[in-house]
Design an enzyme around this catalytic site. Structure first.
Site, PDB file in Angstrom:
ATOM      1  CD  GLU A 126       4.887   3.902  -1.004  1.00 29.96           C
ATOM      2  OE1 GLU A 126       4.363   4.428  -2.001  1.00 29.96           O
ATOM      3  OE2 GLU A 126       4.446   4.030   0.142  1.00 29.96           O
ATOM      4  CB  CYS A 189       0.887  10.828  -0.209  1.00 28.86           C
ATOM      5  SG  CYS A 189       0.876  12.178  -1.323  1.00 28.86           S
TER       6      CYS A 189
END
Ligand code: SF4
Length: 278
Positions: A126, A189
């Site tokens: 990521e 998140c």
């Protein structure tokens, strides 16, 4: 008798569910090959199940012999995306919308002239994707790093989606005194954040913790690290076979949590076995 305290929220997050659905949908629709760029998610049991369905992980694109490539929820760098297209392969983009947002915020900060930092793990796909989208113009930092500001101007900050809120706050504390302007996007998140809060809460209530999920899963490993940091005896397992009865001797309350890439059937097996031990 041992009590089990289960986390409220366990197993696949929406980003992982979406990635698996996209991969299965294209598998059903086409006779062509379907590959994933690396493991679709960081859970070996799921990856093997998908392989059995004809969704094959490749570590190098040269292994792909035509067809589709599913980009996993962590995303990939633009170079990898370009490479997929140049090889004549078709892209199914399963990048999680929250990872996309982190990529976009990093690009926005760089474009607006901010010296930009990303709190995260340098080698995580990521983070590699975020670095790639900014043309390498962001600096990756982790909690222990001393942070140097090169330019005397504006500083931008985002985080890898699975980082803890504490890491982002620590980075703010380090950066703020060194600059006149600090622009921060909270790119953590919310699923990750909620689960980290939950493991912290449970760790204070139990005398052992079982964390279920892939050993290479960043979010699962972080849950285990948080539990350990809270002083709780913690066992990070991938499958039920790793559970050992003697871990629980003399333990009255055992917590159970699972990462965002852990399938429900693995969680069920572990809970059944723990119930037997209890
Ligand atoms: S953990 Fe969060 S950022 Fe990662 S795939 Fe799931 S929803 Fe997306």
């Amino acid at each position: 008798m041992m009590d089990l305290l289960l986390a409220k929220d366990m197993g696949f997050c929406f980003g992982v569910k979406r990635a698996i659905k996209l991969a299965r949908d294209i598998r059903k629709k086409t006779e062509e090959n379907v590959y994933t760029m690396g493991s679709l998610i960081h859970n070996p049991q799921v990856v093997e199940k998908l392989r059995g369905e004809g969704i094959v992980p490749v570590s190098d694109l040269s292994e792909a012999d035509g067809g589709y490539v599913v980009i996993r929820s962590h995303g990939v760098s633009p170079e990898v995306r370009k490479d997929i297209k140049e090889r004549g392969l078709k892209v199914i983009d399963a990048t999680c919308p929250l990872v996309k947002r982190a990529q976009e915020k990093a690009m926005e900060l760089v474009k607006d002239g901010y010296e930009t930092f990303v709190v995260g793990e340098r080698d995580h796909p990521e983070v590699e994707g975020i670095v790639g989208y900014t043309g390498g113009r962001v600096q990756v930092i982790n909690v222990d790093d001393e942070v140097e500001i090169k330019e005397d101007g504006k500083v931008g900050l985002i985080a890898q989606t699975t980082q803890s809120m504490q890491s982002l706050e620590d980075a703010i504390i380090k950066l703020l005194p060194k600059t006149k302007e600090l622009k921060v996007f909270n790119t953590i998140c919310e699923v990750t954040d909620r689960r980290q809060e939950e493991v912290r809460r449970l760790a204070g209530m139990v005398d052992a913790m079982v964390v279920i999920g892939g050993k290479k899963s960043a979010n699962t490993s972080r849950l285990a690290a948080i539990s350990r940091n809270e002083g709780c005896m913690t066992h990070h397992i991938e499958t039920v076979d790793e559970l050992k009865e003697d871990w629980f001797e003399g333990r009255d309350r055992v917590g159970v949590v699972a990462g965002a890439s852990t399938p429900y059937w693995v969680i069920d097996e572990v809970i059944c076995k723990l119930n037997e031990i209890a």
